[in-house]
Design a protein around this motif. Structure first.
Motif, PDB file in Angstrom:
ATOM      1  N   SER A 202      43.703  58.112 132.547  1.00  0.00           N
ATOM      2  CA  SER A 202      42.759  57.486 131.608  1.00  0.00           C
ATOM      3  C   SER A 202      43.483  56.818 130.444  1.00  0.00           C
TER       4      SER A 202
ATOM      5  N   GLU B  61      40.341  66.850 121.104  1.00  0.00           N
ATOM      6  CA  GLU B  61      39.245  66.128 121.747  1.00  0.00           C
ATOM      7  C   GLU B  61      38.561  66.975 122.815  1.00  0.00           C
TER       8      GLU B  61
ATOM      9  N   VAL C  32      33.968  69.441 123.990  1.00  0.00           N
ATOM     10  CA  VAL C  32      33.019  69.259 125.088  1.00  0.00           C
ATOM     11  C   VAL C  32      33.165  70.396 126.092  1.00  0.00           C
TER      12      VAL C  32
ATOM     13  N   GLN D 216      37.056  67.195 130.996  1.00  0.00           N
ATOM     14  CA  GLN D 216      37.045  65.738 131.082  1.00  0.00           C
ATOM     15  C   GLN D 216      36.522  65.145 129.776  1.00  0.00           C
ATOM     16  N   ILE D 217      37.355  64.344 129.126  1.00  0.00           N
ATOM     17  CA  ILE D 217      36.944  63.659 127.899  1.00  0.00           C
ATOM     18  C   ILE D 217      35.979  62.531 128.256  1.00  0.00           C
ATOM     19  N   PRO D 218      34.864  62.390 127.551  1.00  0.00           N
ATOM     20  CA  PRO D 218      33.921  61.303 127.851  1.00  0.00           C
ATOM     21  C   PRO D 218      34.602  59.943 127.801  1.00  0.00           C
ATOM     22  N   PRO D 219      34.318  59.061 128.756  1.00  0.00           N
ATOM     23  CA  PRO D 219      34.983  57.752 128.817  1.00  0.00           C
ATOM     24  C   PRO D 219      34.927  56.963 127.522  1.00  0.00           C
TER      25      PRO D 219
ATOM     26  N   ARG E 230      35.342  57.827 124.599  1.00  0.00           N
ATOM     27  CA  ARG E 230      36.281  58.283 123.572  1.00  0.00           C
ATOM     28  C   ARG E 230      37.688  57.749 123.762  1.00  0.00           C
ATOM     29  N   TRP E 231      38.028  57.241 124.946  1.00  0.00           N
ATOM     30  CA  TRP E 231      39.427  56.895 125.204  1.00  0.00           C
ATOM     31  C   TRP E 231      39.942  55.730 124.364  1.00  0.00           C
TER      32      TRP E 231
END
Length: 340
Positions: free
Chosen positions: A75, A309, A313, A317-320, A322-323
């Motif tokens: 990501s 980060e 949650v 998996q970091i929410p898209p 946020r990238w």
């Protein structure tokens, strides 16, 4: 070095995560073993535990320790591949397709025709701690014969999770081929239970193959057999085996020793919802900076950003959305610590 010249191969268990919110009384009543660790269970034992959980408290996501690190690096725009084994089933197809959609190279996935894709039940208590009970499924059938030189073509760094130590012949072949291919290697100790089980085997593997050790406080304590813990003392012991040692200290940040130079890295504090994947994502941030030549201090601060980060949650998996902001923070850190 830049991202275009780096390709990272992750090696570990490809697992579908089952995330469940429970309280401490649930652990006391239904779960044997210590809170906060990982133990292997068979499918029947895992199903029994799942049956005791309110279905509304559960969610699912692709995961596995090394895979969490690799998916985050993907990501971030790094070239990645993953060496793990899936079942030839719906979960396996979902898993590989999700990784491809991130931009990863799925050509090193192996498949078992009859054993289902593995699952990890992650029990998250109100203090955000997670206790894992894992049915490895197809991932447990990854063997030395599955691994070939082709898996390392174009690869410059290999990141291995400690859970693979349950399959020592496979680990030894991966490490040997990695070094033959000229790759650097990082090893995540993964769990204090794993370290205890393989304490006799680890020194040889570390000294012969590993360039970067990742350990949290419990794992470092288990390896060093320390009554009174300090990250400096742990680094004294671990640095006997490789040049870069990282001791992750949770809300206290991290301690890094590289070639006799010590770095104290502060945390980026956040209100924790779930610590699932916190160490894995910290490692992704560190490896991003380390492999892009930013220096270990900048790499450690990037690790702190991702560690902060992910605990916000549920799941790893970091929410898209946020990238973009994360990449901007990394660029700021990179400029701040630019090698003169």
């Amino acid at each position: 070095m830049n991202s275009d010249s780096v390709k990272i191969l992750g090696a570990g268990s490809a697992l579908l995560d089952i995330l469940a919110r429970v309280d401490d009384s649930f652990l006391s009543k239904y779960v044997e073993g210590e809170k906060g660790g990982m133990l292997l269970v068979d499918s029947a034992a895992q199903r029994k535990l799942i049956g005791c959980i309110d279905g509304n408290a559960m969610s699912r996501a692709i995961g596995g320790s090394a895979f969490n690190t690799i998916s985050a690096l993907t990501s971030l725009g790094m070239k990645t591949a993953f060496l793990g084994k899936l079942g030839r089933d719906e979960n396996g197809s979902y898993y590989a397709d999700a990784y491809r959609k991130l931009g990863g190279d799925a050509s090193s996935f192996k498949y078992h025709e009859s054993v289902p894709t593995g699952t990890c039940l992650s029990l998250v208590t109100p203090d955000s701690e997670r206790t894992m009970r894992t049915d490895l499924g197809a991932s447990s059938t990854l063997c030395a014969d599955d691994v070939s030189e082709d898996d390392f073509k174009g690869v410059t760094h290999v990141h291995i999770e400690g859970y693979l130590l349950f399959f020592l012949d496979t680990v030894r072949k991966i490490l040997s081929l990695a070094k033959c291919a000229g790759c650097t290697v990082s090893l995540d100790f993964a769990s204090f239970e794993v370290v205890r089980m393989f304490r006799k085997e680890l020194p040889e593997l570390l000294e012969k193959y590993v360039d970067v050790i990742f350990a949290n406080e419990d794992e470092a304590r288990a390896f060093c057999a320390m009554d009174s813990f300090s990250p400096e003392a742990a680094a004294d012991e671990l640095s006997r085996y490789c040049s870069t040692v990282v001791v992750k200290l949770g809300r206290e940040g991290s301690f890094i020793r590289e070639k006799s130079v010590d770095y104290r890295i502060p945390p980026v504090l956040a209100e924790a919802v779930d610590t699932t994947g916190a160490g894995d994502l910290w490692q992704a941030g560190f490896l991003y900076g380390y492999l892009n030549g930013c220096g270990v201090e900048a790499a450690g601060r990037m690790g702190s950003v991702l560690g902060s980060e992910i605990v916000r949650v549920l799941g790893a998996q970091i929410p898209p959305a946020r990238w973009g902001a994360i990449r901007e923070q990394f660029q700021t850190i990179r400029q701040q610590y630019a090698v003169k």
